[in-house]
Scaffold this motif. Structure first.
Motif, short mmCIF file in Angstrom:
data_model
loop_
_atom_site.label_atom_id
_atom_site.label_comp_id
_atom_site.label_asym_id
_atom_site.label_seq_id
_atom_site.Cartn_x
_atom_site.Cartn_y
_atom_site.Cartn_z
N LYS A 359 -0.35 -10.89 12.62
CA LYS A 359 1.00 -10.32 12.52
C LYS A 359 1.40 -10.03 11.08
N GLN A 360 1.24 -11.00 10.18
CA GLN A 360 1.66 -10.80 8.79
C GLN A 360 0.78 -9.78 8.08
N PHE A 361 -0.51 -9.81 8.38
CA PHE A 361 -1.45 -8.81 7.84
C PHE A 361 -0.97 -7.41 8.23
N ALA A 362 -0.63 -7.24 9.51
CA ALA A 362 -0.21 -5.93 9.99
C ALA A 362 1.12 -5.49 9.37
N MET A 363 2.10 -6.39 9.30
CA MET A 363 3.39 -6.03 8.72
C MET A 363 3.24 -5.63 7.26
N ASN A 364 2.40 -6.34 6.52
CA ASN A 364 2.15 -5.96 5.13
C ASN A 364 1.59 -4.55 5.05
N GLU A 365 0.63 -4.25 5.93
CA GLU A 365 0.00 -2.93 5.89
C GLU A 365 1.01 -1.83 6.27
N LEU A 366 1.88 -2.11 7.23
CA LEU A 366 2.89 -1.13 7.61
C LEU A 366 3.82 -0.83 6.43
N LYS A 367 4.23 -1.87 5.72
CA LYS A 367 5.14 -1.68 4.57
C LYS A 367 4.47 -0.90 3.46
N VAL A 368 3.22 -1.24 3.17
CA VAL A 368 2.49 -0.54 2.11
C VAL A 368 2.34 0.94 2.46
N ALA A 369 1.95 1.22 3.71
CA ALA A 369 1.73 2.60 4.13
C ALA A 369 3.02 3.41 4.07
N VAL A 370 4.11 2.84 4.55
CA VAL A 370 5.38 3.56 4.54
C VAL A 370 5.86 3.78 3.11
N ALA A 371 5.82 2.75 2.28
CA ALA A 371 6.34 2.85 0.91
C ALA A 371 5.59 3.92 0.12
N LEU A 372 4.27 3.87 0.13
CA LEU A 372 3.49 4.80 -0.69
C LEU A 372 3.56 6.23 -0.14
N THR A 373 3.64 6.36 1.17
CA THR A 373 3.74 7.71 1.76
C THR A 373 5.06 8.36 1.41
N LEU A 374 6.16 7.61 1.48
CA LEU A 374 7.48 8.19 1.19
C LEU A 374 7.64 8.54 -0.28
N LEU A 375 6.88 7.90 -1.16
CA LEU A 375 6.92 8.28 -2.57
C LEU A 375 6.32 9.66 -2.82
N ARG A 376 5.38 10.06 -1.94
CA ARG A 376 4.63 11.29 -2.21
C ARG A 376 4.92 12.44 -1.25
N PHE A 377 5.49 12.10 -0.07
CA PHE A 377 5.72 13.15 0.92
C PHE A 377 7.08 12.99 1.60
#
Length: 409
Positions: A359-377
């Motif tokens: 669960k925590q592994f997945a939530m971390n990955e979701l946050k990283v993916a959303v944060a970095l994607t919104l910075l660029r697109f």
């Protein structure tokens, strides 16, 4: 939710009549095991998700996400419509290979990895269809069918992939320097724990057990997460005001940079609220089932006898208007710090002792993916192809998830 809390609070086994059809693919790892053996494996693997292990994974996750975003930036033109699930699936596979299995190299740049993700997609569909065909419950009939033959071929591809991962890590650990380096780690990663258990007590973990755990986490660690990220992107694309608020929050923390750390992940309250609300609307795992080993009586006095298979609709819980007013509306405020909801009305990672170990592994990955994607697109919906959610082992879209990607810098 009161009923669900009772069922998930017990130690009933997974429903064999349903989950047995997963076995040819993922074997008897954490997902399918029951009883004492499940408890032993769960206890053995829990240290692989200690926060000291998860902290350095954030950089690995960020690197994998940026490889995907770099590929997206090379697409011609602005507002380019793209079916994102396959790209996200390769990215999450890349992440789990590097984090949990010490893989060197980039899965996203390896054509062979597409064979594995396609095999997983086929097995996702075929296993789901088998569950709903009365004749297919008989192995002799299923194995003779075209679906059975396709499933066998897809299983071979999936097993070859995981066998290769195990073989590669075993060969690395045969190097004395690499072996000593691994032994000196305060916490071992997922595959190292399995291999050391195999090396130190050959009776504790058979080769079959080893591959089952790798197959299980390879599937659960990439396909469910890919579903979650893809649907989160779609939810943000269709709600630009929330997307922009998330972007501003991320920019205030990361600036225009692409580096993200463990500490940053706790500084994104609004983005986290949006992620949780998207997981409510689009839970990657839509149901779980238990086979009642003894009668169960609920708080209202109703009861179910022993032997019944109890299936819990997570999707149904998340869309129940009794517990979620206007359940089809995307409303992140449901998860504001001062809000509250029934503990078992929201179960994107299941609940009870058999909740998702990652669960925590997945939530971390979701946050990283959303944060970095919104910075660029900027994410925009494709009005000509609106996703149609369909039930599979993992929540998918009948026509894919198409978005337009507008580069911001």
């Amino acid at each position: 939710p009161d009923y669900v809390k009772v069922v998930l609070g017990r130690s009933d086994p997974k429903a064999s009549g349903i989950y047995q059809f997963f076995a040819p693919w993922i074997g008897y790892g954490l997902l399918l095991l029951n009883g004492k053996k499940w408890f032993q494996h769960r206890r053995m693997l829990t240290p692989a998700f200690h926060y000291d292990i998860l902290k350095p994974y954030v950089k690995i996750m960020a690197d994998s996400v940026n490889i995907m975003l770099d590929k997206w930036e090379k697409l011609d033109g602005q507002d380019h419509p793209l079916e994102i699930f396959h790209c996200v699936s390769l990215m999450t596979l890349d992440t789990v290979m590097k984090c949990a299995f010490s893989y060197q190299g980039s899965v996203q740049l390896d054509e062979n990895s597409k064979l594995y993700t396609k095999a997983v997609e086929d097995l996702n569909n075929l296993t789901f269809f088998r569950l709903r065909n009365a004749f297919y419950k008989y192995n002799i009939i299923y194995n003779m069918s075209s679906d059975g033959r396709l499933s066998h071929h897809a299983c071979q591809i999936a097993h070859e992939h995981t066998d290769g991962v195990i073989k590669m890590r075993k060969s690395q650990l045969q190097n004395e320097e690499e072996l000593q380096k691994a032994r000196k780690k305060r916490h071992l990663d997922f595959l190292d724990i399995l291999l050391f258990a195999r090396m130190e007590d050959r009776n504790s973990l058979s080769d079959e057990d080893l591959r089952a755990e790798v197959d299980t986490f390879m599937f659960e660690g990439h396909d469910t997460t890919a579903s979650g990220i893809s649907w989160i992107f779609y939810a943000l694309a269709t709600h630009p005001e929330h997307q922009q608020r998330c972007r501003e929050e991320v920019q205030s923390i990361l600036g225009d940079g692409t580096s993200v750390t463990w500490d940053h992940l706790g500084q994104m309250p609004y983005t986290t609220m949006c992620i949780k609300e998207a997981l409510r609307l689009y839970p990657p795992v839509i149901s779980v089932s238990r086979e009642l080993s003894s009668p169960v009586t609920f708080p209202d006095g109703r009861s179910i006898p022993k032997g019944i298979t109890a299936t819990i609709s997570i999707y149904g819980l998340h869309h129940n208007p009794r517990f979620w007013p206007n359940p089809k509306v995307f409303d992140p405020s449901r998860f504001a710090p001062d809000s509250s909801h029934h503990s078992h009305a929201y179960l994107p990672f299941s609940g009870g002792s058999r909740n998702c170990i990652g669960k925590q592994f997945a939530m971390n990955e979701l946050k990283v993916a959303v944060a970095l994607t919104l910075l660029r697109f900027e994410l925009l919906p494709d009005p000509t192809r609106i996703p149609v959610p369909i039930a599979r082992l993992v929540l998918k879209s009948k026509n894919g998830i198409h978005l337009c990607l507008k580069k911001l810098r």
